[in-house]
Design a protein around this motif. Structure first.
Motif, PDB file in Angstrom:
ATOM      1  N   UNK A  17       0.838  -1.199   0.000  1.00 49.30           N
ATOM      2  CA  UNK A  17       0.000   0.000   0.000  1.00 49.30           C
ATOM      3  C   UNK A  17       0.875   1.252   0.000  1.00 49.30           C
ATOM      4  N   UNK A  18       1.895   1.252   0.830  1.00 43.82           N
ATOM      5  CA  UNK A  18       2.777   2.418   0.922  1.00 43.82           C
ATOM      6  C   UNK A  18       3.548   2.648  -0.378  1.00 43.82           C
ATOM      7  N   UNK A  19       3.914   1.571  -1.061  1.00 39.57           N
ATOM      8  CA  UNK A  19       4.662   1.708  -2.310  1.00 39.57           C
ATOM      9  C   UNK A  19       3.815   2.376  -3.390  1.00 39.57           C
ATOM     10  N   UNK A  20       2.606   1.891  -3.583  1.00 40.44           N
ATOM     11  CA  UNK A  20       1.752   2.419  -4.658  1.00 40.44           C
ATOM     12  C   UNK A  20       1.268   3.829  -4.355  1.00 40.44           C
ATOM     13  N   UNK A  21       0.910   4.083  -3.091  1.00 39.10           N
ATOM     14  CA  UNK A  21       0.413   5.417  -2.755  1.00 39.10           C
ATOM     15  C   UNK A  21       1.540   6.405  -2.493  1.00 39.10           C
ATOM     16  N   UNK A  22       2.737   5.889  -2.217  1.00 41.24           N
ATOM     17  CA  UNK A  22       3.863   6.768  -1.941  1.00 41.24           C
ATOM     18  C   UNK A  22       4.204   7.677  -3.100  1.00 41.24           C
ATOM     19  N   UNK A  23       4.130   7.146  -4.323  1.00 38.60           N
ATOM     20  CA  UNK A  23       4.444   7.982  -5.485  1.00 38.60           C
ATOM     21  C   UNK A  23       3.336   9.011  -5.724  1.00 38.60           C
ATOM     22  N   UNK A  24       2.097   8.649  -5.361  1.00 36.46           N
ATOM     23  CA  UNK A  24       1.008   9.631  -5.467  1.00 36.46           C
ATOM     24  C   UNK A  24       1.243  10.761  -4.474  1.00 36.46           C
ATOM     25  N   UNK A  25       1.606  10.405  -3.248  1.00 31.80           N
ATOM     26  CA  UNK A  25       1.888  11.411  -2.223  1.00 31.80           C
ATOM     27  C   UNK A  25       3.037  12.316  -2.619  1.00 31.80           C
ATOM     28  N   UNK A  26       4.073  11.725  -3.199  1.00 32.58           N
ATOM     29  CA  UNK A  26       5.290  12.479  -3.484  1.00 32.58           C
ATOM     30  C   UNK A  26       5.206  13.281  -4.771  1.00 32.58           C
ATOM     31  N   UNK A  27       4.521  12.725  -5.779  1.00 32.94           N
ATOM     32  CA  UNK A  27       4.556  13.371  -7.090  1.00 32.94           C
ATOM     33  C   UNK A  27       3.175  13.707  -7.662  1.00 32.94           C
ATOM     34  N   UNK A  28       2.113  13.221  -7.035  1.00 33.14           N
ATOM     35  CA  UNK A  28       0.775  13.410  -7.581  1.00 33.14           C
ATOM     36  C   UNK A  28       0.233  14.811  -7.391  1.00 33.14           C
ATOM     37  N   UNK A  29      -0.841  15.124  -8.125  1.00 29.01           N
ATOM     38  CA  UNK A  29      -1.517  16.413  -7.991  1.00 29.01           C
ATOM     39  C   UNK A  29      -2.426  16.390  -6.768  1.00 29.01           C
ATOM     40  N   UNK A  30      -2.874  17.548  -6.356  1.00 30.26           N
ATOM     41  CA  UNK A  30      -3.800  17.612  -5.224  1.00 30.26           C
ATOM     42  C   UNK A  30      -5.095  16.874  -5.542  1.00 30.26           C
ATOM     43  N   UNK A  31      -5.544  16.978  -6.797  1.00 25.61           N
ATOM     44  CA  UNK A  31      -6.754  16.272  -7.199  1.00 25.61           C
ATOM     45  C   UNK A  31      -6.566  14.759  -7.087  1.00 25.61           C
ATOM     46  N   UNK A  32      -5.415  14.255  -7.520  1.00 31.55           N
ATOM     47  CA  UNK A  32      -5.137  12.817  -7.418  1.00 31.55           C
ATOM     48  C   UNK A  32      -5.104  12.364  -5.962  1.00 31.55           C
ATOM     49  N   UNK A  33      -4.456  13.131  -5.117  1.00 36.44           N
ATOM     50  CA  UNK A  33      -4.369  12.769  -3.695  1.00 36.44           C
ATOM     51  C   UNK A  33      -5.760  12.743  -3.057  1.00 36.44           C
ATOM     52  N   UNK A  34      -6.552  13.776  -3.327  1.00 42.43           N
ATOM     53  CA  UNK A  34      -7.881  13.868  -2.723  1.00 42.43           C
ATOM     54  C   UNK A  34      -8.819  12.789  -3.239  1.00 42.43           C
ATOM     55  N   UNK A  35      -8.611  12.361  -4.481  1.00 41.90           N
ATOM     56  CA  UNK A  35      -9.482  11.348  -5.082  1.00 41.90           C
ATOM     57  C   UNK A  35      -9.117   9.939  -4.649  1.00 41.90           C
ATOM     58  N   UNK A  36      -7.823   9.624  -4.643  1.00 41.34           N
ATOM     59  CA  UNK A  36      -7.392   8.237  -4.467  1.00 41.34           C
ATOM     60  C   UNK A  36      -6.996   7.855  -3.042  1.00 41.34           C
ATOM     61  N   UNK A  37      -6.508   8.795  -2.247  1.00 40.52           N
ATOM     62  CA  UNK A  37      -5.954   8.403  -0.947  1.00 40.52           C
ATOM     63  C   UNK A  37      -7.001   8.163   0.156  1.00 40.52           C
ATOM     64  N   UNK A  38      -7.987   9.030   0.348  1.00 40.01           N
ATOM     65  CA  UNK A  38      -8.947   8.779   1.444  1.00 40.01           C
ATOM     66  C   UNK A  38      -9.646   7.425   1.381  1.00 40.01           C
ATOM     67  N   UNK A  39     -10.111   6.962   0.202  1.00 43.56           N
ATOM     68  CA  UNK A  39     -10.742   5.633   0.171  1.00 43.56           C
ATOM     69  C   UNK A  39      -9.788   4.495   0.542  1.00 43.56           C
ATOM     70  N   UNK A  40      -8.492   4.672   0.267  1.00 45.87           N
ATOM     71  CA  UNK A  40      -7.509   3.657   0.677  1.00 45.87           C
ATOM     72  C   UNK A  40      -7.371   3.657   2.196  1.00 45.87           C
ATOM     73  N   UNK A  41      -7.269   4.833   2.783  1.00 46.47           N
ATOM     74  CA  UNK A  41      -7.137   4.937   4.234  1.00 46.47           C
ATOM     75  C   UNK A  41      -8.347   4.349   4.952  1.00 46.47           C
ATOM     76  N   UNK A  42      -9.509   4.436   4.324  1.00 48.19           N
ATOM     77  CA  UNK A  42     -10.738   3.904   4.920  1.00 48.19           C
ATOM     78  C   UNK A  42     -10.913   2.411   4.667  1.00 48.19           C
ATOM     79  N   UNK A  43     -10.030   1.825   3.870  1.00 49.55           N
ATOM     80  CA  UNK A  43     -10.131   0.404   3.556  1.00 49.55           C
ATOM     81  C   UNK A  43     -11.183   0.095   2.512  1.00 49.55           C
ATOM     82  N   UNK A  44     -11.605   1.109   1.758  1.00 49.62           N
ATOM     83  CA  UNK A  44     -12.668   0.926   0.775  1.00 49.62           C
ATOM     84  C   UNK A  44     -12.143   0.663  -0.633  1.00 49.62           C
TER      85      UNK A  44
END
Length: 377
Positions: free
Chosen positions: A89-116
């Protein structure tokens, strides 16, 4: 005894509680049935262990690299597969956190954190393992986006992933191959048969296929044609976490050896009273402590924003080698019983080997370490 910051101590205690109350039932499904339990992400989220490294605004805990390593180490004592779920999980989302846009982070990260939603990190191909520049998956520009064609192999969580971060060629004419690759957020891919692996089972490792799959331009992660560079910049974090997983696995194997040695009697006394067994136990703990300190040091360097590529490779190399030595010695102490699935050392033995292979083989780690040293002289 190490005195941890309160937030780190709380994480350790939470991971131990998860191990005590939840891990074994998931382990049964994952290792024996080679099946990913769909309730696992939600349960980890309930314990606050999913999205550890995400900032709070994306549903995470804003935890540092050391905190994540401590959790992974604890989980790996009982179930390295669950620990590797977090590493993935950290590997795939790590590149989003480090290099992704704010829109990408807001769209993809919260559902992962919620386990959805579950992400996958799709890099490896049949002809591109250690030589990642050898990938063939192609993303051709088409209108306001890309057309993706190709396939990925041995993708952890691929069989259950809702989306994947995919490395693809976006400039086939690039003079240097690694200068013509990009990272894309991809949905709607085809999933192949899940692999029946020796260890770290139940993580839905599978092939992913892309057949002229449209990908919007807004799903480009980071800069176009710099995907390979982005991956290299994020690898160190993954290597620290594999080191932490290896330390936890080794410690779990040692604890099983001690438990068994105290209860097993031969020649009228517990085998723990024999010097040969005591020496094996002493050597295991000494090596584990050394591996742990290398891992924590690399994590602290990362958290301080200091160069740590060599240290991350040293930790991953040494800790994964120590894990293999410890599971072997622990199984030896168990004797024939260690070869039985009734004892945890059996699955720990099988789980250990892959740590010397993924996130860069240990031979690659030696290259990284040597080149780092030689470039400084």
């Amino acid at each position: 005894m190490v005195e941890w910051e309160e937030r780190h101590q709380l994480l350790i205690e939470t991971a131990r509680e998860f191990n005590a109350k939840e891990a074994k039932r998931f382990l049964e499904v994952m290792d024996r049935e080679n099946r990913f339990p769909p309730e696992l992400p939600g349960k980890l989220s309930q314990y606050g262990l999913l999205g550890l490294k995400f900032p709070e605004e994306y549903g995470g805990a804003g935890m540092d690299a050391l905190g994540a390593a401590l959790v992974i180490e604890e989980l790996a004592k009982v179930s390295p597969a669950i620990a590797d779920f977090l590493v993935s999980i950290h590997a795939s989302t790590g590149v989003i956190l480090q290099f992704g846009t704010e829109e990408q982070k807001a769209t993809y990260l919260p559902p992962v954190a919620e386990g959805k939603r579950i992400p996958a990190y799709a890099l490896t191909e049949s002809e591109a393992g250690s030589d990642l520049a050898g990938i063939r998956t192609l993303a051709t520009r088409e209108g306001d986006g890309y057309r993706l064609t190709g396939s990925k192999l041995f993708i952890t969580l691929g069989g259950v992933a809702d989306f994947a971060v995919v490395l693809a060629i976006t400039n086939p004419q690039a003079e240097k191959k690694h200068r013509g690759m990009s990272l894309l957020l991809v949905e709607g891919f085809q999933k192949g048969k899940e692999e029946d692996l020796m260890g770290l089972r139940g993580l839905a490792v599978s092939e992913l296929s892309f057949q002229d799959l449209p990908v919007p331009a807004k799903n480009l992660v980071g800069k176009e044609n710099e995907g390979f560079i982005h991956i290299m910049q994020s690898l160190d974090g993954g290597r620290i976490e594999v080191a932490a997983l290896s330390v936890g696995l080794a410690q779990g194997a040692l604890e099983e050896a001690i438990r068994y040695a105290k209860q097993r009697s031969q020649f009228g006394k517990p085998i723990s009273s024999f010097q040969a067994i005591q020496f094996m136990i002493a050597d295991m703990q000494t090596k584990i402590d050394a591996a742990r300190q290398l891992t924590y040091y690399a994590a602290r360097l990362r958290d301080a924003g200091k160069p740590h590529s060599r240290e991350a490779s040293e930790a991953k190399l040494f800790a994964s080698d120590v894990a293999m030595e410890c599971v072997s010695d622990s199984l030896q102490i168990h004797g024939g019983y260690g070869y039985s699935k009734e004892y945890p050392i059996e699955h720990l033995f099988r789980d250990a080997k892959i740590n010397q292979i993924f996130e860069g083989t240990n031979q690659i780690q030696r290259l990284v370490i040597a080149r780092n040293l030689l470039e400084k002289t």
